[in-house]
Design a protein around this motif. Structure first.
Motif, PDB file in Angstrom:
ATOM      1  N   LEU A  53       1.617  -1.189   0.451  1.00  0.00           N
ATOM      2  CA  LEU A  53       0.177  -0.190  -0.277  1.00  0.00           C
ATOM      3  C   LEU A  53       0.753   1.601  -0.437  1.00  0.00           C
ATOM      4  O   LEU A  53       0.601   2.938   0.147  1.00  0.00           O
ATOM      5  N   ALA A  54       2.138   1.046   0.218  1.00  0.00           N
ATOM      6  CA  ALA A  54       3.222   2.083   0.330  1.00  0.00           C
ATOM      7  C   ALA A  54       2.811   3.228  -0.240  1.00  0.00           C
ATOM      8  O   ALA A  54       2.951   4.533  -1.238  1.00  0.00           O
ATOM      9  N   GLY A  55       2.622   2.501  -2.182  1.00  0.00           N
ATOM     10  CA  GLY A  55       2.866   3.495  -3.870  1.00  0.00           C
ATOM     11  C   GLY A  55       1.255   3.440  -3.164  1.00  0.00           C
ATOM     12  O   GLY A  55       1.256   4.211  -4.994  1.00  0.00           O
ATOM     13  N   SER A  56       0.171   3.658  -3.368  1.00  0.00           N
ATOM     14  CA  SER A  56      -1.353   3.491  -3.321  1.00  0.00           C
ATOM     15  C   SER A  56      -1.200   5.338  -3.380  1.00  0.00           C
ATOM     16  O   SER A  56      -0.985   6.692  -2.533  1.00  0.00           O
ATOM     17  N   LYS A  57      -1.615   5.764  -4.205  1.00  0.00           N
ATOM     18  CA  LYS A  57      -2.336   7.606  -4.532  1.00  0.00           C
ATOM     19  C   LYS A  57      -3.440   7.065  -3.870  1.00  0.00           C
ATOM     20  O   LYS A  57      -4.359   9.117  -3.575  1.00  0.00           O
ATOM     21  N   ASN A  58      -4.314   6.831  -3.963  1.00  0.00           N
ATOM     22  CA  ASN A  58      -5.444   6.483  -3.438  1.00  0.00           C
ATOM     23  C   ASN A  58      -6.479   6.077  -1.755  1.00  0.00           C
ATOM     24  O   ASN A  58      -7.727   6.423  -1.895  1.00  0.00           O
ATOM     25  N   ILE A  59      -5.401   6.085  -0.988  1.00  0.00           N
ATOM     26  CA  ILE A  59      -5.642   5.860   0.255  1.00  0.00           C
ATOM     27  C   ILE A  59      -4.665   7.178   0.642  1.00  0.00           C
ATOM     28  O   ILE A  59      -3.907   7.464   0.900  1.00  0.00           O
ATOM     29  N   LYS A  60      -6.078   8.078   1.131  1.00  0.00           N
ATOM     30  CA  LYS A  60      -5.594   9.452   1.467  1.00  0.00           C
ATOM     31  C   LYS A  60      -5.694   9.610   2.979  1.00  0.00           C
ATOM     32  O   LYS A  60      -7.198   8.864   3.524  1.00  0.00           O
ATOM     33  N   PRO A  61      -5.360  10.783   4.403  1.00  0.00           N
ATOM     34  CA  PRO A  61      -5.532  10.818   4.821  1.00  0.00           C
ATOM     35  C   PRO A  61      -6.736  11.630   4.737  1.00  0.00           C
ATOM     36  O   PRO A  61      -7.788  12.375   6.276  1.00  0.00           O
ATOM     37  N   TYR A  62      -6.956  12.497   3.858  1.00  0.00           N
ATOM     38  CA  TYR A  62      -8.115  12.918   3.966  1.00  0.00           C
ATOM     39  C   TYR A  62      -8.723  13.549   2.596  1.00  0.00           C
ATOM     40  O   TYR A  62      -7.580  13.257   1.443  1.00  0.00           O
ATOM     41  N   ALA A  63     -10.056  14.240   2.222  1.00  0.00           N
ATOM     42  CA  ALA A  63     -10.412  14.315   0.862  1.00  0.00           C
ATOM     43  C   ALA A  63     -11.023  16.267   1.185  1.00  0.00           C
ATOM     44  O   ALA A  63     -11.577  16.291   1.979  1.00  0.00           O
ATOM     45  N   LEU A  64     -10.729  16.210   0.104  1.00  0.00           N
ATOM     46  CA  LEU A  64     -11.136  18.193  -0.109  1.00  0.00           C
ATOM     47  C   LEU A  64     -12.120  18.683  -1.122  1.00  0.00           C
ATOM     48  O   LEU A  64     -11.915  17.869  -2.474  1.00  0.00           O
ATOM     49  N   PHE A  65     -13.050  18.994  -1.016  1.00  0.00           N
ATOM     50  CA  PHE A  65     -14.219  19.487  -2.165  1.00  0.00           C
ATOM     51  C   PHE A  65     -14.142  21.188  -1.757  1.00  0.00           C
ATOM     52  O   PHE A  65     -14.705  21.576  -0.776  1.00  0.00           O
ATOM     53  N   VAL A  66     -14.452  21.863  -3.051  1.00  0.00           N
ATOM     54  CA  VAL A  66     -14.873  23.391  -3.112  1.00  0.00           C
ATOM     55  C   VAL A  66     -16.658  22.939  -3.084  1.00  0.00           C
ATOM     56  O   VAL A  66     -17.110  22.552  -4.103  1.00  0.00           O
ATOM     57  N   VAL A  67     -16.913  24.334  -2.811  1.00  0.00           N
ATOM     58  CA  VAL A  67     -18.180  24.673  -3.389  1.00  0.00           C
ATOM     59  C   VAL A  67     -18.144  26.041  -4.246  1.00  0.00           C
ATOM     60  O   VAL A  67     -17.429  26.297  -4.430  1.00  0.00           O
ATOM     61  N   GLU A  68     -19.173  24.918  -5.152  1.00  0.00           N
ATOM     62  CA  GLU A  68     -19.393  25.872  -6.078  1.00  0.00           C
ATOM     63  C   GLU A  68     -20.313  25.362  -6.563  1.00  0.00           C
ATOM     64  O   GLU A  68     -20.337  24.186  -7.344  1.00  0.00           O
ATOM     65  N   GLN A  69     -21.054  26.837  -7.486  1.00  0.00           N
ATOM     66  CA  GLN A  69     -22.410  26.902  -7.601  1.00  0.00           C
ATOM     67  C   GLN A  69     -23.155  25.372  -7.071  1.00  0.00           C
ATOM     68  O   GLN A  69     -24.267  24.888  -7.647  1.00  0.00           O
ATOM     69  N   HIS A  70     -23.612  26.107  -5.916  1.00  0.00           N
ATOM     70  CA  HIS A  70     -24.268  24.730  -5.164  1.00  0.00           C
ATOM     71  C   HIS A  70     -23.562  23.843  -4.795  1.00  0.00           C
ATOM     72  O   HIS A  70     -25.056  22.743  -4.986  1.00  0.00           O
ATOM     73  N   GLN A  71     -22.511  23.109  -5.659  1.00  0.00           N
ATOM     74  CA  GLN A  71     -21.785  21.467  -5.311  1.00  0.00           C
ATOM     75  C   GLN A  71     -20.684  21.592  -4.900  1.00  0.00           C
ATOM     76  O   GLN A  71     -19.964  22.781  -5.128  1.00  0.00           O
ATOM     77  N   LEU A  72     -20.641  20.606  -4.520  1.00  0.00           N
ATOM     78  CA  LEU A  72     -18.926  20.411  -4.800  1.00  0.00           C
ATOM     79  C   LEU A  72     -18.603  19.968  -5.127  1.00  0.00           C
ATOM     80  O   LEU A  72     -19.283  18.736  -5.728  1.00  0.00           O
ATOM     81  N   HIS A  73     -17.440  20.012  -5.297  1.00  0.00           N
ATOM     82  CA  HIS A  73     -16.728  19.096  -6.845  1.00  0.00           C
ATOM     83  C   HIS A  73     -15.482  19.039  -6.037  1.00  0.00           C
ATOM     84  O   HIS A  73     -14.560  20.071  -4.866  1.00  0.00           O
ATOM     85  N   ALA A  74     -14.597  18.308  -5.764  1.00  0.00           N
ATOM     86  CA  ALA A  74     -13.160  17.149  -5.459  1.00  0.00           C
ATOM     87  C   ALA A  74     -11.852  18.267  -5.761  1.00  0.00           C
ATOM     88  O   ALA A  74     -11.884  18.197  -7.457  1.00  0.00           O
ATOM     89  N   ILE A  75     -10.893  18.770  -5.506  1.00  0.00           N
ATOM     90  CA  ILE A  75      -9.509  19.413  -5.667  1.00  0.00           C
ATOM     91  C   ILE A  75      -8.944  18.155  -4.425  1.00  0.00           C
ATOM     92  O   ILE A  75      -8.956  18.842  -3.973  1.00  0.00           O
ATOM     93  N   ALA A  76      -7.669  18.164  -5.261  1.00  0.00           N
ATOM     94  CA  ALA A  76      -6.103  18.250  -5.100  1.00  0.00           C
ATOM     95  C   ALA A  76      -5.375  18.488  -3.918  1.00  0.00           C
ATOM     96  O   ALA A  76      -4.811  18.251  -2.692  1.00  0.00           O
ATOM     97  N   ASP A  77      -6.065  20.174  -3.706  1.00  0.00           N
ATOM     98  CA  ASP A  77      -5.389  20.371  -2.936  1.00  0.00           C
ATOM     99  C   ASP A  77      -5.777  22.019  -2.628  1.00  0.00           C
ATOM    100  O   ASP A  77      -6.486  22.133  -3.419  1.00  0.00           O
ATOM    101  N   ILE A  78      -5.573  22.309  -1.445  1.00  0.00           N
ATOM    102  CA  ILE A  78      -5.981  24.005  -1.424  1.00  0.00           C
ATOM    103  C   ILE A  78      -5.888  25.050  -2.094  1.00  0.00           C
ATOM    104  O   ILE A  78      -6.709  25.119  -1.786  1.00  0.00           O
ATOM    105  N   ALA A  79      -4.967  24.613  -2.776  1.00  0.00           N
ATOM    106  CA  ALA A  79      -4.209  25.807  -3.050  1.00  0.00           C
ATOM    107  C   ALA A  79      -5.584  25.807  -4.316  1.00  0.00           C
ATOM    108  O   ALA A  79      -5.648  26.707  -5.615  1.00  0.00           O
ATOM    109  N   GLU A  80      -5.761  25.394  -4.524  1.00  0.00           N
ATOM    110  CA  GLU A  80      -6.632  25.119  -5.679  1.00  0.00           C
ATOM    111  C   GLU A  80      -8.320  25.124  -5.499  1.00  0.00           C
ATOM    112  O   GLU A  80      -9.614  25.807  -6.201  1.00  0.00           O
ATOM    113  N   ALA A  81      -8.306  25.928  -4.096  1.00  0.00           N
ATOM    114  CA  ALA A  81      -9.357  26.791  -3.496  1.00  0.00           C
ATOM    115  C   ALA A  81      -9.842  27.839  -4.378  1.00  0.00           C
ATOM    116  O   ALA A  81     -10.870  28.559  -4.284  1.00  0.00           O
TER     117      ALA A  81
END
Length: 656
Positions: A156-184
């Motif tokens: 599992l060390a190389g897995s990119k899809n097991i994560k501590p958290y996931a981020l979502f940004v509110v856009e037009q009353h919906q939530l969209h996944a983003i990879a990094d807080i900087a994308e907000a």
């Protein structure tokens, strides 16, 4: 433990609490959620009383979950409320579908469910790290676990899809996944972080070199990090159990909601469905700072229900309101017979009246299955499942219930009738002349942990596959071991006491065959036995502390796992234990030299048997079958066809 003791001193509850007017709400979120689906892709058979008669029907299943989740999401879009669809873990194990298709069917089905994130459950480890890695790498949503360190585990060390958290940004009353807080780019953020069991090593069979850190410390560290980066809205997606979720909420500042799993808690009142009454849905827990509050939810088991919590926040990002409910997803198919055959199907006015009655039941919705997902299951997977169920072995005119802890799920203080039946079957099978000829031992009584059993036996026709694939899906070699009366009393007292602690894993609770006890909770988390007897020569006889008895249990428990560490302590230097599997349909016996205990870097213990002639049991060898507990039950039911029509006399009593 800190995780448990804080609950009793720091929690104030209110249900659907609103302390500020709706107009002050700056953001509202809908959280749609499921948990502990355990590969129950088809609907579950249930019954409901109407006009004094049982009506046999079905609830849930993934096609209904998909329909309802999509409808709730569409409604959220219409109401201009951002929504997330979350899974609280344990998608693996528990059905014939999983036994045949393992992680592959979960990848196929769950990728069609439009899930936003999933917690890492303990049963995700049941078929090994390689297959878990395949699942994590191929699903189209992240697996979240902020307290799991994968660095030293190659799978599992190389897995990119097991994560501590996931981020979502509110856009037009919906939530969209983003990879990094900087994308907000200044837009409103919602973070979802995961928590796995800190004591995973004592529960899961194959965790490799993974390290599981303290749940509370990891949660607070993650919240502090996210808050420092400007995230106002933080949700914990956990697989800890409802009581431990309440404890986390009382010990950690800054979590707005905890969406849980593991304890199979169908929060709310579902007594009208025979599913008991549990704690209220959407309880609010005061955080240790005395200011923040956390909304705690969970949605039952086996894809039978779906939860929706609505969270409202003020301009400062503080949670001001949380309400919602679990909804059981009902079918339009109704029958007068437990066999649910076409001859007993309701039609005409009876069908219409029953449908109206069911639709009016509290916390219930009649939901159609998603047609495309139903077709996928029926054409790609179900033919093999139908073949695997094999021959009919019995008829159950009533449900043979299973609950983990007596008194839960609408049960009495005797708990699970099915667990006792399984333990009886173990004694019966091990004492058959052909098995005794190989083992050389006669068994006095049997113990089994509640967590070994994955489902009840519903009313209707019972096939081999119901036992082998649904009720007892694990590889469960049987172990026969000597134990003194004093050691037995210690084992029972410790395991029962451990299940009474708030937040405890109740899968360790011991059920018995040819052995009976009465346990009383004499203090919080402390049990005491007032009766301990075994059945011999046609009568109950007291267990004597100095006498040595021959006990049967499963290999997993005999190693000391799941809190049964007394058995490991008995065998830490030497053992007379015999483990039994089937080879080419015949019993084969392997002797144990001792059971070792190993501690990892986090202090977690794991236990393993050292065999005299082999490295490990050859469960994967050609012709080998380690589902011995299931074989015992199948043979027991075949030998006693009237068994399921007669109430079993209880052998376990828990007084609280």
């Amino acid at each position: 433990m800190r995780i448990l003791s804080l609950l009793s001193i720091s929690v104030f509850f209110s249900v659907g609490c609103a302390t500020q007017p709706q107009s002050e709400s700056a953001l509202t979120l809908n959280i749609i959620h499921i948990n502990d689906t355990h590969s129950h892709f088809d609907a579950s058979p249930v019954s409901v009383m109407h006009d004094g008669e049982p009506v046999y029907t079905f609830v849930g299943g993934h096609p209904r979950i998909l329909t309802q989740a999509q409808q709730l999401k569409q409604r959220s879009v219409q109401d201009k409320i951002p929504a997330l669809f979350l899974h609280g873990g344990d998608a693996f194990k528990g059905s014939a579908y999983f036994e045949l298709f393992e992680q592959r069917i979960n990848i196929d089905v769950l990728n069609r469910m439009h899930i936003d994130a999933m917690a890492l459950g303990n049963h995700e480890f049941d078929i090994g790290l390689a297959k878990l890695s395949d699942f994590i790498g191929k699903v189209n949503f992240p697996l979240l676990a902020a307290n799991v360190d994968t660095a030293e585990e190659p799978a599992l060390a190389g897995s990119k899809n097991i994560k501590p958290y996931a981020l979502f940004v509110v856009e037009q009353h919906q939530l969209h996944a983003i990879a990094d807080i900087a994308e907000a780019n200044g837009r409103e953020l919602v973070a979802v972080f995961g928590l796995a069991l800190e004591d995973m090593r004592a529960i899961a069979p194959d965790t490799g070199a993974l390290v599981f850190h303290n749940e509370i410390h990891s949660a607070q560290r993650t919240v502090d990090m996210l808050t420092a980066q400007g995230v106002k809205h933080i949700i914990a997606l956990t697989h800890l159990g409802h009581q431990r979720d309440l404890a986390v909420a009382a010990a950690v500042n800054g979590i707005d909601a905890i969406v849980g799993g593991h304890s199979h808690s169908l929060l709310g009142d579902f007594r009208h469905w025979g599913l008991g009454q549990q704690r209220p849905y959407a309880e609010l827990v005061i955080n240790p700072d005395g200011q923040g509050r956390t909304c705690v939810v969970q949605a039952g088991q086996f894809a039978q229900a779906i939860g929706q919590a609505q969270l409202s926040f003020n301009n400062a990002g503080q949670l001001i309101r949380c309400n919602g409910q679990n909804t059981l997803l009902a079918s339009r198919d109704y029958f007068s017979s437990a066999q649910r055959n076409e001859q007993s199907r309701f039609t005409g006015s009876k069908q219409k009246n029953t449908e109206q009655y069911v639709a009016a039941l509290p916390r219930t919705a009649i939901v159609a299955e998603d047609a495309s997902l139903r077709q996928l299951l029926d054409t790609k997977y179900k033919p093999a499942v139908s073949r695997a169920y094999g021959e009919q072995i019995a008829v159950a005119e009533r449900k043979i219930n299973h609950v983990r802890l007596p008194g839960s799920g609408g049960s009495s203080n005797h708990g699970s009738e099915l667990a006792g039946l399984v333990a009886d079957a173990m004694v019966y099978w091990l004492n058959r002349s052909d098995v005794r000829a190989v083992s050389g031992q006669n068994v006095d009584f049997a113990l089994i942990g509640a967590g070994n059993i994955r489902s009840a036996i519903e009313a209707g026709n019972v096939y081999e596959g119901h036992v082998r694939l649904d009720v007892l899906p694990f590889n469960t070699p049987l172990s026969v071991i000597s134990i003194s009366g004093a050691q037995l009393e210690k084992l029972l007292t410790e395991t029962i006491s451990a299940t009474l602690v708030p937040g405890a894993h109740s899968g360790k609770f011991p059920y018995t065959g040819k052995l009976r006890y009465i346990a009383s909770e004499v203090a919080a988390g402390e049990a005491e036995l007032s009766q301990l007897q075994f059945w011999r020569d046609g009568k109950w006889q007291n267990i004597q502390p100095e006498h040595v008895y021959t006990m049967a249990t499963t290999q997993y428990l005999a190693d000391g796992n799941d809190g049964w560490q007394v058995l490991q302590q008995i065998q830490q230097h030497s053992s007379d234990r015999r483990d039994i599997i089937l080879q080419h349909g015949q019993p084969a016996v392997f002797s144990v030299n001792k059971v070792t205990a190993t501690m990892d870097s986090s202090g977690a213990m794991s236990f393993s048997a050292v065999y005299n002639d082999i490295g490990k049991l050859p469960c994967d060898a050609q012709g080998a079958d380690c589902k011995v507990a299931a074989r015992a039950v199948i043979d027991y039911l075949k030998a006693t066809p009237s068994l399921l029509s007669q109430p079993r006399q209880p052998t376990v009593t828990l007084l609280r």
